[in-house]
Design a protein around this motif. Structure first.
Motif, PDB file in Angstrom:
ATOM      1  N   ARG A 160      41.746  58.649 104.184  1.00 48.82           N
ATOM      2  CA  ARG A 160      40.435  59.024 103.659  1.00 48.82           C
ATOM      3  C   ARG A 160      40.516  60.373 102.956  1.00 48.82           C
ATOM      4  N   ARG A 161      41.224  61.341 103.560  1.00 43.89           N
ATOM      5  CA  ARG A 161      41.358  62.668 102.947  1.00 43.89           C
ATOM      6  C   ARG A 161      42.134  62.595 101.626  1.00 43.89           C
ATOM      7  N   ASP A 204      41.595  62.508  95.571  1.00 45.74           N
ATOM      8  CA  ASP A 204      41.543  61.772  94.304  1.00 45.74           C
ATOM      9  C   ASP A 204      40.153  61.873  93.687  1.00 45.74           C
ATOM     10  N   VAL A 205      39.121  61.758  94.530  1.00 45.68           N
ATOM     11  CA  VAL A 205      37.740  61.841  94.034  1.00 45.68           C
ATOM     12  C   VAL A 205      37.481  63.208  93.416  1.00 45.68           C
ATOM     13  N   LEU A 206      37.951  64.274  94.084  1.00 46.09           N
ATOM     14  CA  LEU A 206      37.772  65.619  93.533  1.00 46.09           C
ATOM     15  C   LEU A 206      38.489  65.770  92.193  1.00 46.09           C
ATOM     16  N   ALA A 207      39.691  65.221  92.092  1.00 47.43           N
ATOM     17  CA  ALA A 207      40.438  65.296  90.832  1.00 47.43           C
ATOM     18  C   ALA A 207      39.701  64.525  89.733  1.00 47.43           C
ATOM     19  N   ILE A 208      39.148  63.371  90.086  1.00 49.01           N
ATOM     20  CA  ILE A 208      38.393  62.569  89.113  1.00 49.01           C
ATOM     21  C   ILE A 208      37.137  63.325  88.680  1.00 49.01           C
ATOM     22  N   GLU A 209      36.437  63.948  89.646  1.00 55.80           N
ATOM     23  CA  GLU A 209      35.239  64.722  89.297  1.00 55.80           C
ATOM     24  C   GLU A 209      35.594  65.861  88.354  1.00 55.80           C
TER      25      GLU A 209
END
Length: 187
Positions: free
Chosen positions: A51-52, A57-62
């Protein structure tokens, strides 16, 4: 390593078997449950680590979205700037149309629009009235909770043998309480 749902099923089966008078069997079941709990914990650790990684990945995409949004804004401003530049020069040269082999550029007159300088001075016959109503969800929620509590109290009295069915109030068909999904907190 077993799958999480299989370990959950095994824990439930072991819990059901704990109601035994045989102390040796009871201790063996508890030891097995501790082993399954440890394995469950290891599996939970792996899930949280995955999950972490996905959160990263989500932070990099944002971050990339922010960069691309800024790039889009800059490119959009360039388009507007080039269009305004061409429009100003066509107006200055009094050119209404430019025909080229790949496209035709036409300078169109602006559309007339109404500008209201003072809203208060507009006569009533030219004013449209809009009324918007929205349900007060907080008040409805309080009403539904009170209704549920009153009905629960009446039901307890009915279960105790009292003749109070006539006091039960029907739940409205126009609204209901609904519990959202449960959530995990990982710190």
């Amino acid at each position: 390593m077993s799958q999480l749902y299989a370990m959950t099923k095994q824990m439930l089966e072991l819990s059901a078997m704990l109601d035994t008078d045989d102390e040796g069997l009871k201790q063996a079941i508890q030891d097995t449950m501790q082993g399954v709990e440890g394995e469950f914990g290891n599996k939970a650790d792996a899930i949280v680590m995955l999950r972490r990684n996905i959160e990263g990945d989500v932070l990099a995409i944002e971050s990339e979205l922010e960069r691309l949004t800024e790039l889009k804004r800059v490119k959009g401003n360039s388009i507007k700037s080039l269009t305004d530049y061409l429009k100003r020069n066509m107006e200055a040269a009094d050119l209404k149309s430019i025909k080229r082999p790949l496209f035709t550029i036409t300078l169109a007159s602006g559309k007339e629009s109404v500008v209201i300088d003072s809203d208060d001075a507009v006569p009533d016959e030219y004013v449209a009235v809009k009324v918007a109503s929205t349900p007060d969800k907080k008040a409805i929620g309080e009403f539904l909770k009170e209704l549920r509590e009153k009905n629960a109290e009446v039901q307890k009295r009915i279960d105790a043998g009292e003749d109070a069915e006539h006091e039960l109030q029907p739940e409205p068909e126009w609204a209901r309480l609904q519990r959202g999904d449960s959530s995990l907190r990982i710190k």
